[in-house]
Structure formats: C-alpha cells, structure tokens
Design an enzyme around this catalytic site. Structure first.
Site, PDB file in Angstrom:
ATOM      1  N   GLU A 212       2.746   2.450 -26.228  1.00 45.51           N
ATOM      2  CA  GLU A 212       2.266   0.983 -25.388  1.00 45.51           C
ATOM      3  C   GLU A 212       0.648   1.523 -25.466  1.00 45.51           C
ATOM      4  O   GLU A 212      -0.238   2.599 -25.257  1.00 45.51           O
ATOM      5  CB  GLU A 212       2.475   1.669 -24.017  1.00 45.51           C
TER       6      GLU A 212
ATOM      7  N   THR B 274       4.404   6.692 -18.193  1.00 51.27           N
ATOM      8  CA  THR B 274       5.718   7.104 -18.706  1.00 51.27           C
ATOM      9  C   THR B 274       5.000   8.967 -17.944  1.00 51.27           C
ATOM     10  O   THR B 274       5.476   9.459 -17.647  1.00 51.27           O
ATOM     11  CB  THR B 274       5.858   6.564 -19.680  1.00 51.27           C
TER      12      THR B 274
ATOM     13  N   LYS C  81      -0.998   4.022  -2.093  1.00 54.31           N
ATOM     14  CA  LYS C  81      -2.121   5.122  -2.502  1.00 54.31           C
ATOM     15  C   LYS C  81      -2.194   3.929  -3.571  1.00 54.31           C
ATOM     16  O   LYS C  81      -1.723   4.040  -5.008  1.00 54.31           O
ATOM     17  CB  LYS C  81      -1.989   5.908  -2.992  1.00 54.31           C
TER      18      LYS C  81
ATOM     19  N   CYS D  70       3.119  -4.245 -18.164  1.00 50.30           N
ATOM     20  CA  CYS D  70       4.172  -3.597 -18.170  1.00 50.30           C
ATOM     21  C   CYS D  70       5.294  -3.598 -19.558  1.00 50.30           C
ATOM     22  O   CYS D  70       5.764  -3.754 -20.483  1.00 50.30           O
ATOM     23  CB  CYS D  70       4.502  -3.062 -17.399  1.00 50.30           C
TER      24      CYS D  70
ATOM     25  N   GLU E 214       9.082   3.191 -12.318  1.00 49.31           N
ATOM     26  CA  GLU E 214       8.428   1.664 -12.750  1.00 49.31           C
ATOM     27  C   GLU E 214       7.633   2.015 -14.305  1.00 49.31           C
ATOM     28  O   GLU E 214       6.258   2.278 -13.763  1.00 49.31           O
ATOM     29  CB  GLU E 214       8.353   0.858 -12.000  1.00 49.31           C
TER      30      GLU E 214
HETATM   31  P1  NAD Z   1      -0.947   5.562 -14.174  1.00 52.55           P
HETATM   32  O1  NAD Z   1       0.457   5.827 -14.421  1.00 52.55           O
HETATM   33  O2  NAD Z   1      -2.762   6.355 -15.076  1.00 52.55           O
HETATM   34  O3  NAD Z   1      -1.182   5.754 -12.832  1.00 52.55           O
HETATM   35  C1  NAD Z   1      -0.741   4.765 -11.431  1.00 52.55           C
HETATM   36  C2  NAD Z   1      -1.040   5.330 -10.574  1.00 52.55           C
HETATM   37  O4  NAD Z   1      -0.050   6.620 -10.372  1.00 52.55           O
HETATM   38  C3  NAD Z   1      -2.442   5.131  -9.930  1.00 52.55           C
HETATM   39  O5  NAD Z   1      -2.292   4.950  -8.418  1.00 52.55           O
HETATM   40  C4  NAD Z   1      -3.155   6.596 -10.162  1.00 52.55           C
HETATM   41  O6  NAD Z   1      -3.895   7.184  -9.424  1.00 52.55           O
HETATM   42  C5  NAD Z   1      -1.392   7.465 -10.250  1.00 52.55           C
HETATM   43  N1  NAD Z   1      -1.342   8.887 -10.387  1.00 52.55           N
HETATM   44  C6  NAD Z   1      -1.522   8.964 -11.452  1.00 52.55           C
HETATM   45  N2  NAD Z   1      -1.537  10.621 -11.812  1.00 52.55           N
HETATM   46  C7  NAD Z   1      -0.376  10.919 -10.280  1.00 52.55           C
HETATM   47  C8  NAD Z   1      -0.075  12.328  -9.710  1.00 52.55           C
HETATM   48  N3  NAD Z   1      -0.671  13.553 -11.165  1.00 52.55           N
HETATM   49  N4  NAD Z   1       0.755  12.370  -8.955  1.00 52.55           N
HETATM   50  C9  NAD Z   1       0.879  10.709  -8.530  1.00 52.55           C
HETATM   51  N5  NAD Z   1      -0.091  10.246  -8.713  1.00 52.55           N
HETATM   52  C10 NAD Z   1      -0.615   9.768 -10.091  1.00 52.55           C
HETATM   53  O7  NAD Z   1      -0.900   4.118 -14.909  1.00 52.55           O
HETATM   54  P2  NAD Z   1      -1.901   2.883 -14.424  1.00 52.55           P
HETATM   55  O8  NAD Z   1      -2.843   3.444 -16.375  1.00 52.55           O
HETATM   56  O9  NAD Z   1      -3.033   2.905 -13.305  1.00 52.55           O
HETATM   57  O10 NAD Z   1      -1.919   2.088 -14.948  1.00 52.55           O
HETATM   58  C11 NAD Z   1      -0.707   1.610 -16.593  1.00 52.55           C
HETATM   59  C12 NAD Z   1       1.021   2.153 -16.871  1.00 52.55           C
HETATM   60  O11 NAD Z   1       1.648   1.391 -15.503  1.00 52.55           O
HETATM   61  C13 NAD Z   1       1.634   1.403 -17.831  1.00 52.55           C
HETATM   62  O12 NAD Z   1       2.214   2.604 -18.921  1.00 52.55           O
HETATM   63  C14 NAD Z   1       1.898   0.303 -17.799  1.00 52.55           C
HETATM   64  O13 NAD Z   1       3.883   0.011 -18.317  1.00 52.55           O
HETATM   65  C15 NAD Z   1       2.398   0.739 -16.204  1.00 52.55           C
HETATM   66  N6  NAD Z   1       3.313   0.222 -15.792  1.00 52.55           N
HETATM   67  C16 NAD Z   1       4.699  -0.309 -15.411  1.00 52.55           C
HETATM   68  C17 NAD Z   1       5.091  -1.655 -14.854  1.00 52.55           C
HETATM   69  C18 NAD Z   1       6.632  -2.173 -14.315  1.00 52.55           C
HETATM   70  O14 NAD Z   1       6.648  -2.366 -13.433  1.00 52.55           O
HETATM   71  N7  NAD Z   1       7.104  -1.246 -15.442  1.00 52.55           N
HETATM   72  C19 NAD Z   1       4.148  -2.923 -13.899  1.00 52.55           C
HETATM   73  C20 NAD Z   1       2.819  -2.273 -14.195  1.00 52.55           C
HETATM   74  C21 NAD Z   1       2.411  -0.667 -14.513  1.00 52.55           C
END
Ligand code: NAD
Length: 477
Positions: A381, A228, A173, A282, A248
């Site tokens: 962040e 997070t 997804k 991230c 992650e």
């Molecule tokens: P997000 O958490 O808003 O969304 C990530 C994914 O989760 C998307 O596909 C979203 O549609 C899905 N999602 C949202 N709510 C959900 C739920 N209730 N149940 C299941 N899936 C759900 O994150 P974002 O804004 O897309 O990305 C940015 C974040 O990702 C930042 O916090 C960043 O640090 C983190 N990140 C971490 C890493 C790592 O390797 N640790 C790498 C890249 C990004």
C-alpha cells in the site's frame, strides 16, 4: 479552534503540560499546538467514560433519547459544515470540496445511527419446551476509538455514532497529524446534550496515548482504523485484557477494466479511484488491471488525464489534487515511486514531488504501466497518488491477479456483461465490490476488510454488532 483535551465534559490541558505542533501540509506552516495526551490523560478519560457508562444518565436512558442526541449532533454539525470542512482541509491538505463531502457524510452517519438507537432488539428463541428464552443486546462498555489522518472526522463518526447509539461511551484518539476536527466535534457533542463522559477526546501520539488506550483494563473494546502494521500491534496489545477489537486496515484494491466496458467511463472511474483524496484512501483503486485488448487505449487516456491533474491550493475551488498529509508521507510516496522505476515499471505520468506557491508536500498524479505482480508497487500500500497498471488476458487471469494480494478491502469491476460482473464480484475476496462505479459509500452499506485488511464491519446494521454483547436469558416456565 480547540486545542485542549476534552475529558469528562471539560476542556483540559495534558497532565504533562506538553503540546505538539499541528501543521498545514499545503503551506508547511504550524497551525497551532495541541495538548499532548498520554497515559495519565487516557486514565482520566477512561475513568470519565466508565463513570458515565455505569451511571443512570447514559445506558439506562430511553434509547430514543440517545437517538435524539445523535440527531441533534447531526443538525448542529450540519449548521457548522463549512467551518469543519475548512479545518479538515487545513490540517489534512485535501481539496475543500472533498472536506465538504466528508463532513456531509459525517452528518449522514450521525443521523443514520440516531435512527438505530431505538431499534436494537434481541430475539425470542425456539428452545426446548418448558422454557422461555430470549436474547438481550447490551452495550459492550467503554470504547477506545483510534483513527487515522486521511478522513479524520468521518472515520471517527463511523465508530462514535454506532457506539453511542448502542449505549457505549467513547474515548476518541485522533491521529496526531489531524486532531483538530475531532477536538472541535466535542463542542457539537456538548451542545447536543451528551452527558459528561459519554464522549471524550484525547489527542496524542500512537505509541503513548493510543497504546495506553489499547492496554487499559477499563476499556472494553478498541475500534481501530489505520495501517495493517499498527493493527497487528493493537491486536497483540489488546490480548492481555481480552478486549473486543475491530480493525479497519490497509488495502491494495484491484480495479478491473474488461474489454467490454464503457472504456471512457471506466477510465474516468479509474482516475477517481486512485486520485480522489490524493490516493490517501484505504480503498483506493491502486492496482488497475486492464484486459489487454483495451490496455493501450486505457493507459493513454489515463496518462493524459493524470497529467492534467496538477496539484493545487486545497482552498482553491478548482483544485482536484491537494497536498499529501505530511513531509514524511511525501517521502514515503516518493520512495515507492523510486522503487517502481528501479524494479522496471514504466512511468507514464507524474513521478515527482511538487510545491504550490513554492511550498507544501504535494505529489504529482503518477501512473506506472507494465507493472508485474511481484513488484513492490503492485504489492504494498503506497497511500498516495500512485497507480500501478497490470495487463491480463482473460477473466480467470483477471480474478487471479485481483486476489493476488494480502489485502482484501475493496475492488472495482468495469464491464457491460452483467453475468461476468456478478461472477467476478463473488470471486473476489474483498469487503466491498463496486461494479461500474468506484468509491461510493453510504451509512447503510457495511464497509470493512477480508484478509489483512482487517475484520469487523463499519457502517450499516453490521457496525452495531461491534458495540453490543448478546445475553441469553432462560426462564423456566
Ligand atoms: P497508523 O496506523 O499509523 O495510525 C492510525 C492511528 O493509530 C493513529 O491515531 C495513530 O496515532 C495510532 N497508533 C499508532 N501506533 C499505535 C499504537 N502502537 N497503539 C495504538 N495506536 C497507535 O495509520 P495512518 O498512517 O494514520 O493511516 C493510514 C492507514 O490507515 C493506511 O494503511 C490506510 O489504509 C488505513 N486506513 C484504513 C481504512 C479502512 O477503513 N480500512 C480507512 C482509512 C485508512
């Protein structure tokens, strides 16, 4: 461009018939509308993945055959690198040269795990006499892979490649801001010979398609990259079905410049650490900790560099700072900049939103000096091109400040003193520590978080563990 869902080896609209728009953040234009997958579509995709997993056509294949498919996928993607890179830039807003690096890394990751497929082994165990006891490594089953928008294809491959190598099947997804490269990748998987159901893509919202995947009883494992906050929700939602989960999550990574560093090199490194990927990384080095003796010089040089880093058209080959992913993300980043000012940090570069050719969601390369550890911009962040600079007086204070965070994803250390470098590397609670460099990744090097940055590791041999069960087999002799 592919805009339908890919389920069980076929392209299909969403069951609801719904579609959602995907935009270009650099021009504010709608690129296309994509099928809006929800619970029913997740059901269909999981059923296809489950059927494939239970069939003879996947996990009972010779592992080398699975490896060969991953290798073919790598070759096909490599031959289409420019096309994928352009699409990544179109929906994400990052400069084209960065997207080319992302796709090249995805090719590497597929190739790396292609090599692992026939090297996954158990052990023979030195148990009590009278028994022959060994372990088998078996695939966990159907994997739900949920990825964010900052490295859409690359982060998907960090999950999909080890999962398929291990003999799992996958429902991917992508983030709703950036579903296009994940959908197009299904063409690659199909051409590489993956059987129907081994790899599926359901685009859609997080609270709809994402949550349905996490709660589905036939999904055995969720591999998640994202914030997070959403990670916590996923852990809770996965509890009812006792799913395996790897997370992650976010970061607020310290990048420490000691006075004995090659300061010019460290400043260049600090610039890349925060401004590469528009800071939507991230592991971004978003807290720059500078030993007081070199603080003024570092801040002056860095501010001068930041001012030269003007936002530009992501398709222009000279652009080094693209558009942030969406209007919403731009508003979030700008609100953090306002908080930085209100809480008393000193703005030394940037600080504004921007447009290029009158359009787009850009943010200037921004540097705040005189940041205190209790300020919001030092703790949370931001996920944008905003750097917080904090000064420290000695090694112990540097280490203390570095660890003063709920996160523990990555850290940087700049010093010519080898003993100090290794001592500090051990003292920092983070999954990756870069010494005299920053933001380097390789398929062979595990990546992941301590503390609220998550658990489980991606990349390297460690990533495979997340997709395998261990079975002990006892034979009486
Ligand atoms: P997000 O958490 O808003 O969304 C990530 C994914 O989760 C998307 O596909 C979203 O549609 C899905 N999602 C949202 N709510 C959900 C739920 N209730 N149940 C299941 N899936 C759900 O994150 P974002 O804004 O897309 O990305 C940015 C974040 O990702 C930042 O916090 C960043 O640090 C983190 N990140 C971490 C890493 C790592 O390797 N640790 C790498 C890249 C990004």
């Amino acid at each position: 461009m592919r805009t339908d869902l890919y389920i069980g080896g076929a392209w299909t609209p969403a069951s609801s018939g719904g579609r959602f728009p995907v935009g270009n953040p650099a021009t504010e234009e709608v690129i296309c509308e994509v099928a809006d997958g929800a619970a029913e579509d997740v059901d269909r995709a999981v059923a296809a993945a489950h059927a494939c997993f239970e069939s003879d056509g996947w996990r009972r294949l010779a592992p080398r055959q699975r490896g060969a498919m991953l290798g073919r996928a790598a070759d096909i993607l490599e031959s289409r690198l420019d096309e994928f890179a352009r699409l990544e830039t179109l929906h994400n807003g990052k400069p084209l040269f960065e997207s080319k690096i992302d796709v090249a890394m995805t090719v590497e990751t597929l190739r790396y795990y292609a090599g692992w497929a026939d090297k996954i082994t158990g052990d023979t165990l030195p148990v009590a006499p009278g028994f022959f006891t060994y372990t088998l490594k078996e695939p966990v089953g159907v994997v739900g892979a949920i990825v964010p928008w900052n490295f859409p294809l690359n982060l998907a491959s960090w999950k999909v490649a080890p999962a398929l190598a291990a003999g799992c099947t996958v429902v991917l997804k992508p983030a709703s801001e950036t579903p296009l490269t994940a959908l197009l990748f299904a063409e690659v998987a199909e051409a590489a010979g993956f059987p129907a159901g081994a790899f599926n893509v359901v685009a859609g919202g997080g609270r709809t398609a994402g949550a349905a995947l996490v709660r589905h009883p036939d999904v055995d494992k969720i591999a998640f990259t994202g914030s997070t906050e959403v990670g916590r929700t996923i852990m809770r939602d996965a509890a009812d079905t006792v799913k395996r989960v790897t997370l992650e999550l976010g970061g607020k990574s310290p990048n420490i410049i000691f006075a004995d560093a090659d300061v010019a090199q460290a400043v260049r490194g600090a610039q890349t650490a925060i401004f590469y990927g528009k800071g939507e990384v991230c592991a971004a080095g978003s807290r720059l900790l500078v030993e007081r003796k070199v603080h003024d010089q570092v801040v002056e040089d860095l501010a001068a560099r930041a001012k030269k880093l003007v936002p530009g058209d992501p398709f222009d080959r000279n652009t080094r700072l693209g558009a942030v992913v969406s209007a919403r993300q731009q508003a979030t980043v700008l609100s953090y900049i306002e908080k930085g000012k209100a809480e008393g940090a000193e703005l030394v570069a940037g600080g504004n939103g921007a447009k290029v050719n009158g359009k787009g969601f850009f943010v200037e390369a921004t540097v705040f000096d005189r940041v205190r550890p209790d300020m919001t911009i030092a703790r949370e962040e931001i996920f944008g091109p905003v750097l917080a600079v904090l000064a420290f007086d000695d090694v112990e204070e540097g280490i203390r400040l570095a660890n003063q965070s709920m996160y523990g994803l990555a850290a940087g250390i700049w010093t010519k003193d080898i003993q100090k470098a290794h001592r500090v590397a051990r003292a920092i609670r983070a999954g990756t520590v870069w010494i005299n460099t920053y933001n380097f990744y390789d398929s062979a090097a595990p990546f992941g978080g301590y503390k609220a940055s998550g658990f489980g590791r991606e990349l390297g041999r460690e990533a495979l563990d997340g997709y395998l069960e261990t079975k002990s087999v006892w034979v009486a002799l």
